[in-house]
Motif scaffolding. Structure first.
Motif, PDB file in Angstrom:
ATOM      1  N   VAL A  14       0.934  -1.235  -0.150  1.00 57.95           N
ATOM      2  CA  VAL A  14       0.057   0.105   0.140  1.00 57.95           C
ATOM      3  C   VAL A  14       0.880   1.247   0.030  1.00 57.95           C
ATOM      4  O   VAL A  14       1.988   1.415   0.903  1.00 57.95           O
ATOM      5  CB  VAL A  14      -0.970   0.010   1.371  1.00 57.95           C
ATOM      6  N   ALA A  15       0.684   2.083  -0.914  1.00 59.08           N
ATOM      7  CA  ALA A  15       1.654   3.165  -0.987  1.00 59.08           C
ATOM      8  C   ALA A  15       1.362   4.179  -0.113  1.00 59.08           C
ATOM      9  O   ALA A  15       0.124   4.249   0.764  1.00 59.08           O
ATOM     10  CB  ALA A  15       1.415   4.088  -2.424  1.00 59.08           C
ATOM     11  N   PRO A  16       2.679   4.833   0.437  1.00 57.19           N
ATOM     12  CA  PRO A  16       2.418   5.805   1.503  1.00 57.19           C
ATOM     13  C   PRO A  16       1.303   6.893   1.061  1.00 57.19           C
ATOM     14  O   PRO A  16       1.217   7.161   0.225  1.00 57.19           O
ATOM     15  CB  PRO A  16       3.748   6.567   1.600  1.00 57.19           C
ATOM     16  N   CYS A  17       0.666   7.443   2.327  1.00 60.24           N
ATOM     17  CA  CYS A  17      -0.625   8.367   2.285  1.00 60.24           C
ATOM     18  C   CYS A  17      -1.498   7.836   1.571  1.00 60.24           C
ATOM     19  O   CYS A  17      -2.410   8.784   1.123  1.00 60.24           O
ATOM     20  CB  CYS A  17      -0.023   9.657   1.759  1.00 60.24           C
ATOM     21  N   SER A  18      -1.692   6.724   1.692  1.00 61.04           N
ATOM     22  CA  SER A  18      -3.072   6.001   0.945  1.00 61.04           C
ATOM     23  C   SER A  18      -3.892   5.879   1.889  1.00 61.04           C
ATOM     24  O   SER A  18      -3.917   5.374   2.992  1.00 61.04           O
ATOM     25  CB  SER A  18      -2.751   4.813  -0.013  1.00 61.04           C
ATOM     26  N   GLY A  19      -5.132   5.738   1.551  1.00 58.22           N
ATOM     27  CA  GLY A  19      -6.463   5.452   2.267  1.00 58.22           C
ATOM     28  C   GLY A  19      -7.160   4.271   1.752  1.00 58.22           C
ATOM     29  O   GLY A  19      -7.649   4.496   0.646  1.00 58.22           O
ATOM     30  N   VAL A  20      -7.267   3.114   2.453  1.00 57.29           N
ATOM     31  CA  VAL A  20      -7.717   1.822   1.819  1.00 57.29           C
ATOM     32  C   VAL A  20      -9.056   1.678   2.422  1.00 57.29           C
ATOM     33  O   VAL A  20      -8.840   1.330   3.770  1.00 57.29           O
ATOM     34  CB  VAL A  20      -6.670   0.657   1.985  1.00 57.29           C
ATOM     35  N   ALA A  21     -10.018   1.469   1.811  1.00 55.13           N
ATOM     36  CA  ALA A  21     -11.498   1.074   2.442  1.00 55.13           C
ATOM     37  C   ALA A  21     -12.216  -0.026   1.860  1.00 55.13           C
ATOM     38  O   ALA A  21     -13.047  -0.366   2.316  1.00 55.13           O
ATOM     39  CB  ALA A  21     -12.334   2.465   2.410  1.00 55.13           C
ATOM     40  N   VAL A  22     -11.319  -0.591   0.786  1.00 56.08           N
ATOM     41  CA  VAL A  22     -11.498  -1.895   0.448  1.00 56.08           C
ATOM     42  C   VAL A  22     -10.586  -3.099   0.261  1.00 56.08           C
ATOM     43  O   VAL A  22      -9.463  -2.835   0.640  1.00 56.08           O
ATOM     44  CB  VAL A  22     -12.018  -1.868  -1.421  1.00 56.08           C
ATOM     45  N   PRO A  26      -3.924 -10.030  -3.270  1.00 55.30           N
ATOM     46  CA  PRO A  26      -2.430 -10.313  -3.290  1.00 55.30           C
ATOM     47  C   PRO A  26      -1.496  -9.910  -4.106  1.00 55.30           C
ATOM     48  O   PRO A  26      -2.159  -9.785  -5.431  1.00 55.30           O
ATOM     49  CB  PRO A  26      -2.448 -11.783  -3.049  1.00 55.30           C
ATOM     50  N   TYR A  27      -0.211  -9.695  -4.076  1.00 51.53           N
ATOM     51  CA  TYR A  27       0.858  -9.536  -4.965  1.00 51.53           C
ATOM     52  C   TYR A  27       0.686  -7.958  -5.865  1.00 51.53           C
ATOM     53  O   TYR A  27       1.206  -7.790  -6.927  1.00 51.53           O
ATOM     54  CB  TYR A  27       0.655 -10.514  -6.053  1.00 51.53           C
ATOM     55  N   VAL A  28      -0.022  -7.082  -5.297  1.00 49.52           N
ATOM     56  CA  VAL A  28      -0.395  -5.912  -6.002  1.00 49.52           C
ATOM     57  C   VAL A  28       0.183  -4.832  -5.490  1.00 49.52           C
ATOM     58  O   VAL A  28       0.328  -4.872  -4.065  1.00 49.52           O
ATOM     59  CB  VAL A  28      -1.816  -5.818  -6.591  1.00 49.52           C
ATOM     60  N   ILE A  29       0.135  -3.678  -5.915  1.00 51.52           N
ATOM     61  CA  ILE A  29       0.515  -2.375  -5.432  1.00 51.52           C
ATOM     62  C   ILE A  29      -0.709  -1.332  -5.649  1.00 51.52           C
ATOM     63  O   ILE A  29      -1.138  -1.292  -6.582  1.00 51.52           O
ATOM     64  CB  ILE A  29       2.002  -1.541  -6.124  1.00 51.52           C
ATOM     65  N   VAL A  30      -1.216  -0.911  -4.425  1.00 51.63           N
ATOM     66  CA  VAL A  30      -2.570  -0.033  -4.626  1.00 51.63           C
ATOM     67  C   VAL A  30      -2.003   1.524  -4.277  1.00 51.63           C
ATOM     68  O   VAL A  30      -1.053   1.894  -3.392  1.00 51.63           O
ATOM     69  CB  VAL A  30      -3.706  -0.393  -3.642  1.00 51.63           C
ATOM     70  N   GLU A  31      -2.603   2.462  -4.594  1.00 54.60           N
ATOM     71  CA  GLU A  31      -2.384   3.835  -4.397  1.00 54.60           C
ATOM     72  C   GLU A  31      -3.726   4.765  -4.549  1.00 54.60           C
ATOM     73  O   GLU A  31      -4.676   4.212  -5.209  1.00 54.60           O
ATOM     74  CB  GLU A  31      -1.381   4.500  -5.463  1.00 54.60           C
ATOM     75  N   GLY A  32      -3.756   5.785  -3.645  1.00 50.76           N
ATOM     76  CA  GLY A  32      -4.935   6.559  -3.779  1.00 50.76           C
ATOM     77  C   GLY A  32      -5.433   6.700  -2.398  1.00 50.76           C
ATOM     78  O   GLY A  32      -5.122   6.050  -1.511  1.00 50.76           O
ATOM     79  N   PHE A  33      -6.771   7.466  -2.406  1.00 49.75           N
ATOM     80  CA  PHE A  33      -7.345   7.615  -0.995  1.00 49.75           C
ATOM     81  C   PHE A  33      -8.886   7.290  -1.132  1.00 49.75           C
ATOM     82  O   PHE A  33      -9.454   7.759  -2.086  1.00 49.75           O
ATOM     83  CB  PHE A  33      -7.134   9.070  -0.373  1.00 49.75           C
ATOM     84  N   ARG A  34      -9.482   6.339  -0.380  1.00 52.51           N
ATOM     85  CA  ARG A  34     -10.564   5.982  -0.160  1.00 52.51           C
ATOM     86  C   ARG A  34     -11.257   5.456  -1.604  1.00 52.51           C
ATOM     87  O   ARG A  34     -10.959   4.429  -2.261  1.00 52.51           O
ATOM     88  CB  ARG A  34     -11.358   7.089   0.405  1.00 52.51           C
ATOM     89  N   ASP A  35     -12.128   6.247  -2.222  1.00 54.29           N
ATOM     90  CA  ASP A  35     -12.850   5.769  -3.268  1.00 54.29           C
ATOM     91  C   ASP A  35     -11.728   6.012  -4.654  1.00 54.29           C
ATOM     92  O   ASP A  35     -12.150   5.415  -5.568  1.00 54.29           O
ATOM     93  CB  ASP A  35     -14.040   6.721  -3.611  1.00 54.29           C
ATOM     94  N   ASN A  36     -10.782   6.700  -4.512  1.00 57.45           N
ATOM     95  CA  ASN A  36      -9.800   6.555  -5.532  1.00 57.45           C
ATOM     96  C   ASN A  36      -8.603   5.572  -5.282  1.00 57.45           C
ATOM     97  O   ASN A  36      -7.842   5.862  -5.962  1.00 57.45           O
ATOM     98  CB  ASN A  36      -9.316   8.025  -5.543  1.00 57.45           C
TER      99      ASN A  36
END
Length: 140
Positions: A14-22, A26-36
């Protein structure tokens, strides 16, 4: 920031400063905040550090393309992967199972809907989990 009912798949980042609500596969990089918050790419560095075989990495790349890059709807991507030979790879099978479980409401974030009816059961790949009344908190 990660919501308290979110499932983050193994070897994900999970990228820094990201907000994860979902739930995060596995095996992925996610980025963004909440709905984005979006899946951006495979975590190639994590896969290499864990010494995942090159053949499995190639299979994960093909599955990732079907799931995220080919503009397929989730149901279409699931159908394409079900018909493909990629599911014989244990890493692709793990990714696929996570996507299906999140889609069917079996992952942790989806358990919130069961709080209203504490006698419901959750079924996934042949096994049944009974959500007991004392296992769930009364507040969200």
């Amino acid at each position: 920031m990660v919501h308290h009912f979110v499932t983050i798949g193994g070897m994900s980042f999970v990228a820094p400063c990201s907000g994860v609500a979902v739930d995060i596969p596995p095996y992925v990089i996610v980025e963004g905040f909440r709905d984005n918050c979006k899946v951006r790419t495979l975590n190639m560095e994590g896969l290499k550090r864990r010494q995942v075989p090159h053949e499995s990495i190639g299979n994960l790349k093909r599955a990732f393309k079907i799931l995220y890059r080919d503009k397929n709807l989730r149901d279409e991507a699931i159908a394409i992967l079900t018909e493909s030979s990629l599911l014989s790879d244990p890493y692709v099978k793990n990714l696929f199972d996570h996507i299906v479980a999140a889609h069917n409401g079996v992952q942790n974030r989806a358990l919130e809907r069961f709080r209203a009816d504490k006698s419901r059961t959750i079924s996934s790949s042949g096994s049944t989990v009974v959500v007991a009344k004392d296992e769930l908190a009364d507040d969200v």
